[in-house]
Design a protein around this motif. Structure first.
Motif, PDB file in Angstrom:
ATOM      1  N   SER A   1      42.597  -3.218 -35.619  1.00 47.00           N
ATOM      2  CA  SER A   1      42.324  -3.885 -34.338  1.00 47.00           C
ATOM      3  C   SER A   1      42.606  -2.992 -33.138  1.00 47.00           C
ATOM      4  O   SER A   1      41.961  -3.131 -32.099  1.00 47.00           O
ATOM      5  CB  SER A   1      43.162  -5.165 -34.220  1.00 47.00           C
ATOM      6  OG  SER A   1      44.547  -4.858 -34.325  1.00 47.00           O
ATOM      7  N   HIS A   2      43.575  -2.073 -33.256  1.00 47.98           N
ATOM      8  CA  HIS A   2      43.943  -1.176 -32.167  1.00 47.98           C
ATOM      9  C   HIS A   2      43.784   0.276 -32.617  1.00 47.98           C
ATOM     10  O   HIS A   2      44.081   0.605 -33.770  1.00 47.98           O
ATOM     11  CB  HIS A   2      45.396  -1.397 -31.726  1.00 47.98           C
ATOM     12  CG  HIS A   2      45.651  -2.737 -31.118  1.00 47.98           C
ATOM     13  ND1 HIS A   2      45.610  -3.915 -31.843  1.00 47.98           N
ATOM     14  CD2 HIS A   2      45.953  -3.098 -29.846  1.00 47.98           C
ATOM     15  CE1 HIS A   2      45.883  -4.932 -31.048  1.00 47.98           C
ATOM     16  NE2 HIS A   2      46.091  -4.462 -29.830  1.00 47.98           N
TER      17      HIS A   2
ATOM     18  N   PRO B   1      37.157  -4.172 -30.477  1.00 46.92           N
ATOM     19  CA  PRO B   1      36.800  -3.573 -31.771  1.00 46.92           C
ATOM     20  C   PRO B   1      36.395  -2.100 -31.680  1.00 46.92           C
ATOM     21  O   PRO B   1      35.804  -1.683 -30.698  1.00 46.92           O
ATOM     22  CB  PRO B   1      35.614  -4.416 -32.248  1.00 46.92           C
ATOM     23  CG  PRO B   1      35.001  -4.924 -30.963  1.00 46.92           C
ATOM     24  CD  PRO B   1      36.132  -5.124 -30.015  1.00 46.92           C
TER      25      PRO B   1
ATOM     26  N   THR C   1      35.829  -5.967 -39.686  1.00 39.44           N
ATOM     27  CA  THR C   1      36.314  -7.352 -39.574  1.00 39.44           C
ATOM     28  C   THR C   1      36.903  -7.830 -40.886  1.00 39.44           C
ATOM     29  O   THR C   1      37.965  -8.480 -40.917  1.00 39.44           O
ATOM     30  CB  THR C   1      35.161  -8.282 -39.148  1.00 39.44           C
ATOM     31  OG1 THR C   1      34.686  -7.889 -37.861  1.00 39.44           O
ATOM     32  CG2 THR C   1      35.618  -9.735 -39.084  1.00 39.44           C
TER      33      THR C   1
ATOM     34  N   ALA D   1      40.370  -6.261 -41.594  1.00 39.35           N
ATOM     35  CA  ALA D   1      41.415  -6.944 -40.833  1.00 39.35           C
ATOM     36  C   ALA D   1      41.763  -8.282 -41.465  1.00 39.35           C
ATOM     37  O   ALA D   1      42.949  -8.667 -41.551  1.00 39.35           O
ATOM     38  CB  ALA D   1      40.967  -7.137 -39.385  1.00 39.35           C
TER      39      ALA D   1
END
Length: 250
Positions: free
Chosen positions: A161-162, A171, A201, A204
């Motif tokens: 995410s980061h 993103p 996605t 994550a």
């Protein structure tokens, strides 16, 4: 061998059977993961005889309560009672069985190298095997979720995410395995990969256990994420998990 000194010659512990191999004509050496004592390698005498009551109990995937006698090099299992017979369900489903085998091999590698995370690694493995045995999720995604969480528990938590270099919120579309996750456009080093947005996605979601997202992923996205997870695992373990080659993906 467990990393603890044993106060008594005989002790009891619960544990998950990770691996077995033959010893002599009738015995087996059992590798057991205990939440308190870590890896224990012990001889189970006579379990390969048809008359043995322990033979079906001391098999991979089973969680047991065991009474063990400590020894200098190998311990000896005197008794064992089933707590959760996960192996009974897994051996009937090849995809679940191969996914579970990769979990057991990974758990052994991680707990052999990191004594500090034994208890949480045990809980994680226990939950993953229970999920596999119950069914309801594609076994490959259960495995990938377990692998990412196990690596995070061992201190190698990836970020999807980061940006792992500057911390910029995503993103982001590039992943760098050695750096441990996504990188932004400005920080992207050579050798980074560019999976689809759906794959990032899914990765994550696998790390966070968001099963509504995981179960909705298509086969191509699952395959891409599995490749990323496998490469990330191999990078940190510094060698391949052999069982991953046998995992059946759908």
């Amino acid at each position: 061998m467990a990393r603890s000194s044993f106060a008594a010659k005989s002790y009891r512990t619960r544990g998950i059977i990770l691996r077995t191999h033959k010893l002599g004509e009738a015995d087996r050496i059992i590798t057991l993961l205990s939440p308190e004592l870590g890896l224990i390698r012990a001889v189970a005498k006579g379990v390969r005889r048809t008359s043995s009551k322990l033979g079906a109990t001391l098999e991979p995937f089973m969680e047991v309560d065991a009474q063990i006698v400590a020894g200098r090099s190998l311990h000896t299992i005197l008794q064992a009672q089933l707590r959760h017979p996960y192996g009974q369900a897994l051996v009937a489903d090849y995809a679940a069985y191969t996914a579970g085998a990769a979990m057991l091999e990974t758990a052994e590698r991680l707990t052999d190298a990191d004594a500090e995370s034994i208890a949480p690694q045990y809980r994680l493995l226990h939950g993953a095997l229970a999920t596999l045995a119950r069914g309801g999720h594609e076994p490959g995604t259960v495995l990938d979720s377990y692998l990412l969480r196990a690596l995070a528990t061992a201190g190698w938590a990836p970020s999807f995410s980061h940006c792992v270099r500057c911390g910029a919120v995503g993103p982001h579309q590039a992943i760098n395995i050695p750096l441990g996750g996504v990188v932004c456009h400005d920080c992207r080093p050579a050798g980074s990969i560019s999976p689809s947005a759906a794959t990032v996605t899914l990765l994550a979601a696998l790390l966070d256990g968001q099963w509504s997202v995981i179960d909705a992923a298509d086969a191509t996205t699952r395959a891409q994420s599995a490749t990323v997870v496998g490469n990330y695992l191999q990078w940190h373990l510094e060698r391949a998990v052999k069982s991953l080659k046998l995992v059946e993906r759908s």
